[in-house]
Design an enzyme around this catalytic site. Structure first.
Site, short mmCIF file in Angstrom:
data_model
loop_
_atom_site.label_atom_id
_atom_site.label_comp_id
_atom_site.label_asym_id
_atom_site.label_seq_id
_atom_site.Cartn_x
_atom_site.Cartn_y
_atom_site.Cartn_z
N CYS A 79 0.63 -1.16 -0.08
CA CYS A 79 -0.06 0.22 -0.08
C CYS A 79 0.81 1.20 -0.14
CB CYS A 79 -0.87 0.05 1.05
SG CYS A 79 -2.39 1.11 0.94
N GLU B 29 -1.63 -9.32 3.35
CA GLU B 29 -1.44 -9.95 4.46
C GLU B 29 -2.97 -10.14 5.14
OE1 GLU B 29 -1.45 -5.28 5.27
OE2 GLU B 29 -0.60 -6.81 3.74
N HIS C 278 -3.43 -5.29 0.27
CA HIS C 278 -2.89 -5.54 1.35
C HIS C 278 -3.07 -7.17 1.35
CE1 HIS C 278 -2.48 -1.88 3.91
NE2 HIS C 278 -3.32 -1.35 3.07
#
Length: 546
Positions: free
Chosen positions: A391, A517, A515
């Site tokens: 990001c 993750e 993102h």
């Protein structure tokens, strides 16, 4: 005067509910206890979901400072929620929705909107029954289609903002069939100076809970070590629960070991027995064992990864820490995360950066720490260190390339420098007229088309990926041709949006506007993080050869 519930509800549906409350202090680990219980029930063959109740007045977690509340976790539908929902997704390996997060702001907003619309037909709108009915409705709707719903009540018993929720739970227990609800209370069991485990905080906490009309069915004691037998007996006596209903949840090195710990204590068997599920559970020989095998394996290698951010708080980057851990589990590698403060970049932090086998520059908002992030990107790019930018980290990689390769002096993001002469990162077109901050970014899961024969396509194993987003600024289309002419490659796109960047002449240089993750799981690690770990391993292997 009592009124009819907001929606018709049939308790004979047979869904089971486990309500998890906490006492003594916040941050004890209610969420991990709840998630671990869910993991064990899932291993036993049950379809499990979870609900997190957050008593704060915010509608969602989107506008909260990470220092106050940890990271803002993003769900597939764009819900910005408490980080505990991330733990539920990781432990249960499910995708949750914004409906699985109940906040005071969301509940009161809905009830007030109904009052303004005249839906209550002139009745006086009150906490009981209108707010409590709405809370119960939300929990029941989130539980639809599952066998067991675990509901964690945030905060601590006795907090004034949590009272309507505990009252809703009291009513809930009254309305459901006997045996379909279990109350779990998590408390602190501290040590005295002479090393004795003290039960008084637990006694007072349960007393507070009982004064509200709730009696715990089991008590989980958080302590440095397992609870001593006499400690369990004392808690049982003064809290009016069977001794076999008092469980230990001691400190462990890794949160993924907690399900194994409470399983050894027999918590899962006790829960299934109390809820009438024991006869429906899979036999021990048929239960899923992958979790145990995964979290008990011994790593045979280790690497150091520098995490370059501005929040010196692990919870602010919790999903990144976990994604690195998942990638390490997949490759049987111990990933040591080295914190690098991008706001200071003092000598000690630069030493950690320069000694790392890989570099991660995470997301964030605001100008603080961006200079250090650009410096970290440039170091990784020029020195051939495996790099992953997420990001804002992706955006700072664009800024670094524009400044130091394309020689666009002063290039920046208009978020950081509104007057930059080269706005290589700019506000999304649809954001120009946005006034409210909450829930207005580009949020949730979106597809990205990946160019074939690129690092990104190798990492994802195909030409499309679906990842979660949370941003307001993007690569300015006016600069794409110039950036690419100098070697920066945008290998992932969503129409005219740049989603993935990479460099061809680098061991591993990958940036994502999204993102990744947030979708990482134990046993199903995020591809960009696995790629980073692989590249870091190759780097360490080369260093050993030299």
């Amino acid at each position: 005067m009592p009124t009819e519930p907001e929606t018709d509800y049939d308790p004979s549906l047979g869904r089971k509910f486990i309500f998890v409350t906490g006492g003594v202090m916040s941050g004890l680990g209610k969420g991990i206890t709840a998630a671990s219980t869910g993991r064990l029930l899932k291993n036993a063959g049950f379809d499990v979901t979870a609900v997190k109740i957050d008593p704060y007045l915010n509608v969602d977690a989107g506008t909260m400072n990470p220092y106050q509340h940890g990271e803002v976790y993003v769900l597939k539908d764009g819900g910005e929620v408490d980080l505990d929902l991330g733990n539920y997704e990781r432990f249960l390996d499910i995708d949750m929705t914004f409906d699985h997060n109940v906040t005071t702001g969301k509940t009161y907003k809905h009830v007030i909107e109904k009052e303004r619309a005249g839906d209550y037909l002139g009745k006086t709108v009150q906490i009981i029954p209108h707010i409590t009915d709405d809370i119960k409705r939300r929990v029941r709707e989130a539980a639809e289609g599952t066998d067991v719903c675990i509901v964690e009540v945030g905060g601590t018993v006795g907090d004034i903002e949590g009272m309507p929720y505990l009252e809703a739970l009291r009513q809930f227990a009254h309305e459901e069939r006997e045996g379909d609800i279990l109350f779990t209370h998590v408390t602190l069991v501290p040590y005295s100076k002479n090393g004795e485990q003290k039960t008084k905080p637990t006694q007072h906490s349960v007393k507070e809970l009982r004064s509200i009309g709730l009696q715990p069915d089991l008590v989980v004691g958080r302590c440095d070590d397992r609870l001593e037998p006499h400690t369990k007996e004392k808690i049982a006596l003064f809290c009016d629960v069977p001794t076999e209903a008092v469980f230990s949840n001691p400190d462990v090195e890794d949160i993924y070991q907690v399900p194994l710990m409470v399983e050894e204590e027999g918590l899962d068997e006790y829960v299934m027995e109390r809820l009438g599920l024991a006869g429906e559970a899979l036999p021990e020989s048929e239960r899923e064992n992958e979790w145990r095998e995964l979290v008990t394996q011994t790593a045979d290698r280790e690497i150091d990864v520098a995490l370059v951010g501005k929040y010196a708080l692990e919870d602010a980057y919790l999903s990144i820490h976990e994604a690195l851990k998942h990638a390490g589990l997949e490759r049987n590698v111990e990933v040591n995360v080295q914190w690098v403060d991008s706001d200071e970049m003092a000598a000690a932090h630069k030493e950690r950066l320069h000694g790392a086998d890989g570099v991660v520059v995470p997301g964030g908002f605001g100008s603080r720490g961006t200079r250090g992030k650009i410096e970290a990107v440039r170091y990784a790019r020029e020195e051939g260190v495996p790099f992953l930018g997420l990001c804002l980290g992706f955006q700072m990689a664009v800024v670094d390339y524009a400044r130091h390769v394309c020689e666009l002096e002063g290039a920046h993001s208009t978020e950081i420098d509104p007057d930059t002469v080269h706005p290589v990162i700019d506000l999304l077109p649809e954001q120009y007229e946005t006034a409210d901050m909450g829930g207005t970014m580009r949020l949730g899961a979106h597809d990205t088309e990946i160019e074939a024969d690129t690092l990104a396509s190798d990492v994802y194993g195909g030409t499309v990926c679906t990842e979660r987003h949370r941003h307001r600024y993007e690569v300015n289309p006016e600069y794409i041709a110039e950036l690419e002419s100098e070697g920066l490659r945008f290998s992932g796109r969503a129409e005219n949006r740049m989603e993935i960047l990479e460099l061809d002449d680098h061991p591993y240089f990958l940036g994502t506007q999204f993102h990744p993750e947030f979708r990482s799981r134990p046993g199903r690690a995020s591809p960009p993080f696995v790629g980073l770990v692989d590249a870091a391993l190759e780097r360490t292997a080369r260093e050993v050869e030299v």
